[in-house]
Design an enzyme around this catalytic site. Sequence first.
Site, PDB file in Angstrom:
ATOM      1  N   LYS A 127      -5.816  35.242  13.840  1.00 60.16           N
ATOM      2  CA  LYS A 127      -6.521  36.476  13.535  1.00 60.16           C
ATOM      3  C   LYS A 127      -7.856  36.508  14.273  1.00 60.16           C
ATOM      4  O   LYS A 127      -8.604  35.525  14.279  1.00 60.16           O
ATOM      5  CB  LYS A 127      -6.763  36.607  12.029  1.00 60.16           C
ATOM      6  CG  LYS A 127      -5.502  36.872  11.223  1.00 60.16           C
ATOM      7  CD  LYS A 127      -4.979  38.274  11.470  1.00 60.16           C
ATOM      8  CE  LYS A 127      -3.791  38.587  10.574  1.00 60.16           C
ATOM      9  NZ  LYS A 127      -3.292  39.957  10.769  1.00 60.16           N
ATOM     10  N   ASP A 161      -4.229  38.471  16.925  1.00 53.99           N
ATOM     11  CA  ASP A 161      -4.016  39.742  16.223  1.00 53.99           C
ATOM     12  C   ASP A 161      -5.354  40.360  15.879  1.00 53.99           C
ATOM     13  O   ASP A 161      -6.113  39.817  15.071  1.00 53.99           O
ATOM     14  CB  ASP A 161      -3.195  39.487  14.953  1.00 53.99           C
ATOM     15  CG  ASP A 161      -2.873  40.762  14.189  1.00 53.99           C
ATOM     16  OD1 ASP A 161      -3.196  41.853  14.695  1.00 53.99           O
ATOM     17  OD2 ASP A 161      -2.287  40.657  13.094  1.00 53.99           O
ATOM     18  N   GLU A 188      -1.971  41.277  19.742  1.00 48.69           N
ATOM     19  CA  GLU A 188      -1.357  42.248  18.834  1.00 48.69           C
ATOM     20  C   GLU A 188      -2.378  43.274  18.359  1.00 48.69           C
ATOM     21  O   GLU A 188      -3.460  42.909  17.895  1.00 48.69           O
ATOM     22  CB  GLU A 188      -0.761  41.502  17.631  1.00 48.69           C
ATOM     23  CG  GLU A 188      -0.072  42.370  16.612  1.00 48.69           C
ATOM     24  CD  GLU A 188       0.556  41.548  15.499  1.00 48.69           C
ATOM     25  OE1 GLU A 188       0.551  42.020  14.347  1.00 48.69           O
ATOM     26  OE2 GLU A 188       1.043  40.432  15.775  1.00 48.69           O
ATOM     27  N   ASP A 216       1.563  46.907  16.263  1.00 46.75           N
ATOM     28  CA  ASP A 216       1.941  46.632  14.875  1.00 46.75           C
ATOM     29  C   ASP A 216       1.694  47.871  14.027  1.00 46.75           C
ATOM     30  O   ASP A 216       2.618  48.615  13.698  1.00 46.75           O
ATOM     31  CB  ASP A 216       1.149  45.442  14.344  1.00 46.75           C
ATOM     32  CG  ASP A 216       1.420  45.166  12.859  1.00 46.75           C
ATOM     33  OD1 ASP A 216       2.349  45.772  12.288  1.00 46.75           O
ATOM     34  OD2 ASP A 216       0.693  44.349  12.263  1.00 46.75           O
ATOM     35  N   LYS A 240       8.182  45.299  10.432  1.00 45.36           N
ATOM     36  CA  LYS A 240       8.143  44.666   9.115  1.00 45.36           C
ATOM     37  C   LYS A 240       9.132  45.375   8.206  1.00 45.36           C
ATOM     38  O   LYS A 240       9.154  46.608   8.148  1.00 45.36           O
ATOM     39  CB  LYS A 240       6.730  44.714   8.545  1.00 45.36           C
ATOM     40  CG  LYS A 240       5.733  44.011   9.462  1.00 45.36           C
ATOM     41  CD  LYS A 240       4.310  44.017   8.944  1.00 45.36           C
ATOM     42  CE  LYS A 240       3.403  43.285   9.927  1.00 45.36           C
ATOM     43  NZ  LYS A 240       2.005  43.196   9.470  1.00 45.36           N
TER      44      LYS A 240
END
Length: 362
Positions: A127, A161, A188, A216, A240
């Site tokens: 992250k 991300d 991402e 995403d 997802k």
Amino acid sequence: MHRPDASDAPGQSAPPALPGLSELIDRSRVVALPLRTRFRGVEVREVMLFDAPGGWVEWSPFPEYGAEEASRWLRCTLEMGWGAPPEPLIDSVEVNATIPAVDVAADGEIVAKLLERYPGCTTVKVKVAEAGQTLADDVARVDAVRAWFDERHILPRVRVDGNGGWTPDEAIAAVGALTRSGPLDYVEQPCRTVDELAHVRGTLQRSGIFARVAADELIRKAGDPLAVVRAGACDVAVVKAAPLGGVGEVLRVAGEIGRFGVPITVSSALESAVGMGAGLRAVAALPSLSDDDGMHVRPNAAGLATGSLFAVDVAERPIVDGRIAVGPVTPDAAVLDECAAPADRRDWWHRRLGAALDVLGG
């Protein structure tokens, strides 16, 4: 490379008959699960579990989501517990490790401690672009990941991300800094919009920086999940199961995305071990890809090992040699009792469930 089109992929499962609200509430338990490290702005993850006819399933849209968005998550829950999701083709799924936006300067061992919870994983998502942190913090975190693997003579695949936290200029500068000590598998959702992603992707290519751009939120939260793919704004699509509406919907979207030559990564929405079953089922049901020579192509490691982020989970899904087994799990009765949400939170989830069910029934 051959990629399945819509005719190759299994069809979306038929939507199950909707159970009534009273049945759902009678079968439900709401639990509050503490996290080891603050993640996505939360330290406790509330989820609603159901002892459904098809086994234990989960409904856990994030608290800020309205009834319309939460209803898609509920469609996934109903497919898994009351319907017939597509059958798995494999019995275990390769997964990536996940490193939250931890402060390496404050704890030089924190990254090593986190990676030890992911035995056998050689793909890591880190992250970045966290509010209150700097690019130097992000670089230190990624470098700590690379150093840990280097000590073990392993070349990892590192993903970062940003959750839309950068402007295009910031994203381009960040990717340049993050690739100085090694390559990135992909970055991402570095920015928020389709146009911004397209700009970042094009600039990186023209600059000779090899770092794929993944989408995403622009897929998960979009009315049209294929818009970013059609625009040529991403190299990888992150999907997802719960936010899209179920395993069948993942397979349908994957088939459509595959027609554009864009690979997918199936990822978690911070579900418990029960809810993770939908994502694992989706990966396991995806048709195989093959290259032009007919050789099997390894799918992207799935972001479905986020159970390691929980201090307490309702069940176990152990990582063995970088993989997690596909299949249902049964919650630990003691955890259901110990982590039971207070009455006011149960009532809140019950009202929310009724609103989401009304959307599906409407």
